[in-house]
Enzyme design. Structure first.
Site, PDB file in Angstrom:
ATOM      1  N   ASP A 186      20.126   2.943   1.322  1.00 49.27           N
ATOM      2  CA  ASP A 186      19.025   3.907   1.234  1.00 49.27           C
ATOM      3  C   ASP A 186      19.525   5.260   0.727  1.00 49.27           C
ATOM      4  OD1 ASP A 186      18.271   1.746   2.819  1.00 49.27           O
ATOM      5  OD2 ASP A 186      16.846   2.915   3.972  1.00 49.27           O
ATOM      6  N   HIS A 188      16.718   7.798  -0.055  1.00 46.49           N
ATOM      7  CA  HIS A 188      15.635   8.614   0.497  1.00 46.49           C
ATOM      8  C   HIS A 188      15.588  10.011  -0.112  1.00 46.49           C
ATOM      9  CE1 HIS A 188      13.750   5.989   3.362  1.00 46.49           C
ATOM     10  NE2 HIS A 188      14.917   5.648   3.880  1.00 46.49           N
ATOM     11  N   ASP A 215      14.569   1.839  -0.991  1.00 44.52           N
ATOM     12  CA  ASP A 215      14.303   3.129  -0.341  1.00 44.52           C
ATOM     13  C   ASP A 215      14.934   4.274  -1.128  1.00 44.52           C
ATOM     14  OD1 ASP A 215      12.845   1.859   1.564  1.00 44.52           O
ATOM     15  OD2 ASP A 215      13.997   2.561   3.277  1.00 44.52           O
ATOM     16  N   ASN A 247      11.175  -0.967   1.708  1.00 44.85           N
ATOM     17  CA  ASN A 247       9.869  -0.824   2.354  1.00 44.85           C
ATOM     18  C   ASN A 247       9.208   0.514   2.022  1.00 44.85           C
ATOM     19  OD1 ASN A 247      11.918   0.420   4.110  1.00 44.85           O
ATOM     20  ND2 ASN A 247      10.231   0.777   5.510  1.00 44.85           N
ATOM     21  N   HIS A 248       9.968   1.483   1.483  1.00 45.84           N
ATOM     22  CA  HIS A 248       9.368   2.759   1.087  1.00 45.84           C
ATOM     23  C   HIS A 248       8.949   2.763  -0.381  1.00 45.84           C
ATOM     24  CE1 HIS A 248       9.693   5.605   4.504  1.00 45.84           C
ATOM     25  NE2 HIS A 248      10.541   4.698   4.943  1.00 45.84           N
ATOM     26  N   HIS A 498      18.154  -0.332   5.301  1.00 42.23           N
ATOM     27  CA  HIS A 498      16.971  -0.175   6.146  1.00 42.23           C
ATOM     28  C   HIS A 498      17.228   0.584   7.447  1.00 42.23           C
ATOM     29  CE1 HIS A 498      12.865  -0.981   7.155  1.00 42.23           C
ATOM     30  NE2 HIS A 498      13.103  -1.864   8.087  1.00 42.23           N
TER      31      HIS A 498
END
Length: 605
Positions: A186, A188, A215, A247-248, A498
């Site tokens: 990730d 982000h 992500d 999932n983002h 995750h």
């Protein structure tokens, strides 16, 4: 004079030797001191570790509670949209536009971006397609200098990325025959982490292939820059740059966690069109990568029903959002025939003489239906937990069921061995309940479930597979589930992301599952390191850690823990203050006599 001086010097030397002999500790005393120091140090480190762990639990609990609330909210609105929005006949409202955006016909034109003029005053990078190394270098330098890319080039880059992704399979297969592969977790929206990875490990190229495991956006302030850079290198090196969906990469998650707001702030004129294109591109991202047929890379995890063969055959672009359960209205449950049967039964019963017993029975059934159809969170949670505990194989869950509790399966005794086999649905019709056999899940629901499990699941130490109630979506999968799937497909390792880990990575399930997380300082400055993995021909993962912040490198471990602890406690106080009325009501239920003291500011002693 000389003799006197000699005598004084000898006397002073003897005195020094005597003092040194007196100060020299014995071996027993040295050992005792070492044991005391060691015991003190161990207690100090144990207290520090305890503070670090509860700080971490506070951060993680707040994060997952937010995800659970988001899933519950989206499930509620999704059910309302699927079953009630067409009653008024006035077309889509604001909520439906957010969850199911209407595609602008202007975007259907392949060259709509050509209609957007680029002013001469624009000083940012001017891209030409197909992209070249000079274009990606210009993007890197521009983002380092806090410059932005013009909306015209953003739209064109997204169009080119969309065309490329349409040609890619659901599962990408790679080989380490020629070079090592770098796997990142990730990001982000942390542009500094991405730039540091490129600085330490090298820019994407034939000699340095990458897999970014989802992500890319949300939470960070530079999500648009991060995802544009990744897409640019994907277009430049499609054989050496690989992106998995997380999932983002979901337009409903983006509404809550910042990406939508960031795009609209940075591109006020064409932000809506850019977001709609991002929605299409995110849904086209591959969902898994396999290296040398031995290492499986997915964003979240797996479940006991994950099937890689089935996953490779689904139409992934249909799942625009994993939070949107496939449309399934009450008409698909074949309720009409059952309701007509129930109506005939009621007409037959009405022809019989009425009695006080039948009226009482109808009143009881009516009250029972009202109780059963209550939509409180406690009732729905209890029903979902009882259902999951009675089932032998778990399925992916979304917090707050997509159907109301009065449509949920009711246990009916069918045999002594299975007293709670679920074989009917109780569906309300007028003033009674009608029993309907549960339909088998359609193909699109099975496809949706596979993707939800891949994007949302987490590993656990216990055996088996159960709904992920902590996050509200996906599953918890145990070591037996991991071993079964690896053995079934001839794999030996599962790499996923995750979850934020303090060291940037973590091994579990006997080393068969690796979690990799590449966003350092995720919760707070100094809260965690970032990491990436390199895998060569031997398929032995090697871990590389880093931390972006220069200030935290100079801090001691105690200072870092203290800073993170203070931030976690502030976040916890904010949550307590926001829910103080519910907390006070809950406390008073257990203290009806007000025996516990209460401070002036409303907090309990």
């Amino acid at each position: 004079m000389g003799c006197g001086t000699s005598v004084a010097t000898e006397t002073q030397g003897k005195r020094v030797e005597t003092d040194e002999a007196a100060k020299t500790p014995t071996p027993a005393l040295t050992m005792k001191a070492a044991i005391l120091i060691q015991g003190w140090y161990r207690r100090y480190m144990a207290r520090l570790e305890m503070r670090r762990r509860y700080t971490w639990n506070i951060f993680q609990s707040i994060e997952y509670a937010g995800e659970q609330d988001q899933l519950q909210l989206s499930s509620f609105f999704s059910f309302m949209l699927d079953n009630f929005t067409q009653l008024n006949g006035n077309g889509p409202d604001l909520i439906s536009q957010l969850l199911d955006p209407v595609v602008d016909p202007w975007l259907d034109r392949e060259t709509c971006y050509d209609m957007i003029p680029v002013p001469e005053s624009y000083t940012g990078p001017r891209l030409s397609f197909p992209l070249s190394v000079s274009d990606t270098n210009a993007l890197l330098n521009a983002f380092k200098e806090q410059q932005s890319l013009h909306a015209r080039y953003v739209l064109q880059l997204l169009y080119e990325t969309k065309k490329l992704l349409k040609q890619m399979p659901n599962i990408i297969h790679l080989s380490t025959s020629y070079t090592e592969i770098t796997i990142c977790g990730d990001l982000h929206g942390r542009l500094d982490d991405l730039l540091l990875i490129f600085y330490k490990n090298g820019l994407p190229s034939a000699e340095t292939p990458y897999v970014f495991n989802g992500d890319f956006v949300d939470r960070g302030k530079k999500s648009i820059e991060v995802v544009i850079l990744l897409f640019a290198y994907l277009l430049l090196y499609p054989d050496y740059m690989h992106l998995n969906r997380g999932n983002h990469e979901d337009h409903i998650m983006n509404l809550r966690y910042g990406f939508t707001k960031e795009v609209m702030q940075k591109y006020k004129t064409h932000g809506r069109e850019i977001l709609q294109l991002f929605q299409d591109v995110f849904s086209l991202l591959p969902v898994a990568t396999v290296i040398d047929g031995k290492i499986l890379i997915v964003h979240g995890g797996i479940s006991d029903q994950t099937d890689l063969d089935f996953l490779s055959s689904i139409e992934r672009q249909k799942v625009k959002s994993a939070l949107r359960f496939p449309r399934r209205s009450l008409e698909q449950l074949d309720i009409g025939q059952s309701c007509r049967q129930a109506k005939r039964m009621r007409s037959t019963d009405s022809s019989r003489p009425s009695s006080s017993h039948s009226r009482n029975k109808n009143q009881r059934s009516h009250n029972q239906r009202k109780r059963h159809c209550g939509l409180s969170r406690q009732d729905s949670a209890a029903s979902s937990s009882s259902t999951s505990s009675s089932s032998s194989s778990s399925s992916s869950s979304l917090c707050s069921p997509r159907t109301p509790s009065c449509l949920s399966p009711r246990p009916c005794p069918s045999s002594p061995r299975m007293p709670y086999a679920i074989n009917v649905l109780q569906v309300p019709f007028l003033d009674s309940l009608s029993s309907v056999p549960p339909p088998s899940p359609p193909q699109h629901e099975r496809e949706w479930k596979q993707i939800v499990d891949i994007l949302w699941s987490d590993p656990k130490t216990q055996e088996g597979c159960s709904p992920n109630t902590f996050r509200g979506g996906g599953c918890y999968f145990g070591p037996d589930v991991t071993q079964r799937l690896l053995h079934q497909h001839g794999l030996q390792l599962l790499i996923r992301s995750h979850e934020c880990k303090q060291e940037g990575y973590e091994l579990c399930h006997g080393g068969q599952v690796i979690t990799i997380f590449s966003a350092s300082n995720y919760y707070e400055e100094g809260s965690n390191r970032g990491a990436y993995i390199k895998v060569g021909r031997e398929l032995v993962p090697r871990f590389y850690q880093y931390q972006v912040s220069r200030t935290t490198r100079k801090l001691t471990l105690t200072q870092r823990v203290r800073a993170a602890e203070g931030s976690a406690l502030r976040a916890l106080k904010e949550k307590l203050f926001a829910h103080r009325s519910e907390l006070m009501a809950g406390f008073q239920q257990y203290d009806q006599n007000n025996t516990v003291c209460q401070s002036v500011n409303g907090l309990w002693c």
